[in-house]
Design an enzyme around this catalytic site. Sequence first.
Site, PDB file in Angstrom:
ATOM      1  N   GLN A 151     -43.522 -15.531   5.585  1.00  0.00           N
ATOM      2  CA  GLN A 151     -43.015 -16.714   4.869  1.00  0.00           C
ATOM      3  C   GLN A 151     -43.559 -16.798   3.437  1.00  0.00           C
ATOM      4  O   GLN A 151     -43.970 -17.871   3.001  1.00  0.00           O
ATOM      5  CB  GLN A 151     -43.380 -18.000   5.628  1.00  0.00           C
ATOM      6  CG  GLN A 151     -42.589 -18.186   6.911  1.00  0.00           C
ATOM      7  CD  GLN A 151     -42.667 -19.606   7.451  1.00  0.00           C
ATOM      8  OE1 GLN A 151     -43.700 -20.258   7.346  1.00  0.00           O
ATOM      9  NE2 GLN A 151     -41.573 -20.095   8.017  1.00  0.00           N
ATOM     10  N   TYR A 154     -41.238 -19.334   1.727  1.00  0.00           N
ATOM     11  CA  TYR A 154     -41.411 -20.720   2.206  1.00  0.00           C
ATOM     12  C   TYR A 154     -42.802 -21.255   1.838  1.00  0.00           C
ATOM     13  O   TYR A 154     -42.936 -22.387   1.366  1.00  0.00           O
ATOM     14  CB  TYR A 154     -41.205 -20.722   3.719  1.00  0.00           C
ATOM     15  CG  TYR A 154     -41.165 -22.069   4.387  1.00  0.00           C
ATOM     16  CD1 TYR A 154     -40.025 -22.874   4.334  1.00  0.00           C
ATOM     17  CD2 TYR A 154     -42.252 -22.533   5.134  1.00  0.00           C
ATOM     18  CE1 TYR A 154     -39.976 -24.101   4.992  1.00  0.00           C
ATOM     19  CE2 TYR A 154     -42.214 -23.750   5.794  1.00  0.00           C
ATOM     20  CZ  TYR A 154     -41.075 -24.536   5.721  1.00  0.00           C
ATOM     21  OH  TYR A 154     -41.031 -25.753   6.382  1.00  0.00           O
TER      22      TYR A 154
HETATM   23  P1  NDP Z   1     -33.445 -29.289   9.797  1.00  0.00           P
HETATM   24  O1  NDP Z   1     -32.853 -27.949   9.613  1.00  0.00           O
HETATM   25  O2  NDP Z   1     -33.142 -30.060  11.036  1.00  0.00           O
HETATM   26  O3  NDP Z   1     -33.121 -30.213   8.544  1.00  0.00           O
HETATM   27  C1  NDP Z   1     -33.084 -29.700   7.261  1.00  0.00           C
HETATM   28  C2  NDP Z   1     -32.081 -30.475   6.470  1.00  0.00           C
HETATM   29  O4  NDP Z   1     -32.042 -29.946   5.147  1.00  0.00           O
HETATM   30  C3  NDP Z   1     -30.670 -30.412   7.020  1.00  0.00           C
HETATM   31  O5  NDP Z   1     -30.284 -31.724   7.375  1.00  0.00           O
HETATM   32  C4  NDP Z   1     -29.806 -29.882   5.880  1.00  0.00           C
HETATM   33  O6  NDP Z   1     -28.682 -30.674   5.598  1.00  0.00           O
HETATM   34  C5  NDP Z   1     -30.720 -30.058   4.672  1.00  0.00           C
HETATM   35  N1  NDP Z   1     -30.412 -29.049   3.667  1.00  0.00           N
HETATM   36  C6  NDP Z   1     -30.575 -27.721   3.736  1.00  0.00           C
HETATM   37  N2  NDP Z   1     -30.139 -27.138   2.596  1.00  0.00           N
HETATM   38  C7  NDP Z   1     -29.697 -28.134   1.787  1.00  0.00           C
HETATM   39  C8  NDP Z   1     -29.140 -28.191   0.490  1.00  0.00           C
HETATM   40  N3  NDP Z   1     -28.966 -27.091  -0.258  1.00  0.00           N
HETATM   41  N4  NDP Z   1     -28.808 -29.399  -0.009  1.00  0.00           N
HETATM   42  C9  NDP Z   1     -28.968 -30.515   0.691  1.00  0.00           C
HETATM   43  N5  NDP Z   1     -29.500 -30.539   1.933  1.00  0.00           N
HETATM   44  C10 NDP Z   1     -29.858 -29.362   2.469  1.00  0.00           C
HETATM   45  O7  NDP Z   1     -35.022 -29.078   9.649  1.00  0.00           O
HETATM   46  P2  NDP Z   1     -36.254 -30.020  10.003  1.00  0.00           P
HETATM   47  O8  NDP Z   1     -35.838 -31.409  10.258  1.00  0.00           O
HETATM   48  O9  NDP Z   1     -37.057 -29.318  10.991  1.00  0.00           O
HETATM   49  O10 NDP Z   1     -37.065 -29.945   8.602  1.00  0.00           O
HETATM   50  C11 NDP Z   1     -37.086 -30.995   7.665  1.00  0.00           C
HETATM   51  C12 NDP Z   1     -38.128 -30.682   6.610  1.00  0.00           C
HETATM   52  O11 NDP Z   1     -39.418 -30.575   7.213  1.00  0.00           O
HETATM   53  C13 NDP Z   1     -37.875 -29.372   5.880  1.00  0.00           C
HETATM   54  O12 NDP Z   1     -38.195 -29.531   4.523  1.00  0.00           O
HETATM   55  C14 NDP Z   1     -38.857 -28.424   6.550  1.00  0.00           C
HETATM   56  O13 NDP Z   1     -39.213 -27.376   5.698  1.00  0.00           O
HETATM   57  C15 NDP Z   1     -40.018 -29.361   6.829  1.00  0.00           C
HETATM   58  N6  NDP Z   1     -40.898 -28.892   7.885  1.00  0.00           N
HETATM   59  C16 NDP Z   1     -40.431 -28.738   9.169  1.00  0.00           C
HETATM   60  C17 NDP Z   1     -41.290 -28.310  10.157  1.00  0.00           C
HETATM   61  C18 NDP Z   1     -40.857 -28.184  11.560  1.00  0.00           C
HETATM   62  O14 NDP Z   1     -41.693 -27.770  12.375  1.00  0.00           O
HETATM   63  N7  NDP Z   1     -39.644 -28.505  11.925  1.00  0.00           N
HETATM   64  C19 NDP Z   1     -42.694 -27.986   9.873  1.00  0.00           C
HETATM   65  C20 NDP Z   1     -43.071 -28.195   8.508  1.00  0.00           C
HETATM   66  C21 NDP Z   1     -42.192 -28.634   7.570  1.00  0.00           C
HETATM   67  P3  NDP Z   1     -27.231 -30.540   6.321  1.00  0.00           P
HETATM   68  O15 NDP Z   1     -27.331 -29.476   7.354  1.00  0.00           O
HETATM   69  O16 NDP Z   1     -26.991 -31.908   6.844  1.00  0.00           O
HETATM   70  O17 NDP Z   1     -26.282 -30.212   5.255  1.00  0.00           O
END
Ligand code: NDP
Length: 248
Positions: A151, A154
Amino acid sequence: MGKTVALVTGGLGGIGSEISRKLSESGYIVVATTFNKEIEKADEWIAEQKEAGFNFLVEEADVTDFEACGAMVKHVEQAIGPVEVLVNCAGITRDGFLKNMDESNWDAVLSTNLDGVFNMTKSVLDFMLTREFGRIINISSVNGQRGQFGQTNYSAAKAGMHGFTMALAQEVARKGITVNSVSPGYIATNMVMAIDEEIRNDLISQIPMQRMGKPSEIANTVGFLASNQANYITGANIPVNGGLFTSF
Ligand code: NDP
């Protein structure tokens, strides 16, 4: 509190949905943003949340697109209400060892996770500065603090988010705006459940609490940072990781 807006990017995602719910319970009009509103997912999500008692608005903006972010924020300010809280939660992973990583996977992760924070924050900042109040909360990651195999993209983006948080916090502190980040550990969302089960179990065994976190545990921290109880906290990073990585 009058009705003001909390804008949650990635608000339809695993963690974003819980953050949206928490901020709605705190009394905000929540505008969840999505990459592509046309897809059925947005309607399904709105209906699902409504059934659970939550009324959310959904707006579309690709966080990698500066112009689109600016236009969306302007529309929200004019048509819905003043944006008091911005949660930068949109994020993606494109894992792979650096040796094999092509430029597109580097660019996609940096532009979504880090440029996206700039694009959205820059779009709301003038409004917040004029009103001399705002709460900006960036969802980073434990892997931005400690690095993680596979990563480099990331980890670099998520560490960069916190550099941004610390610098901006200093610039806007005297204008009533706080800027903080939350660094989740492994949270049981689709992003993490997509990891191979064997690897996931290995990851869990390394967590002192021996379990993954819940999206609500991230949302509670975001709710706290957005509240008046956190008025004197800015430039901080709050780890929510079950003890996976500790530092001071
Ligand atoms: P999800 O994949 O469920 O959610 C990520 C969201 O980001 C989606 O709703 C998607 O929107 C949106 N997204 C992605 N690309 C774009 C873009 N270009 N423009 C606008 N929106 C975008 O992931 P999580 O809920 O797990 O993660 C949420 C956050 O938490 C992230 O930043 C992740 O890096 C961080 N995180 C998560 C961890 C985990 O264990 N899950 C751990 C540490 C950090 P849509 O699909 O609706 O278009």
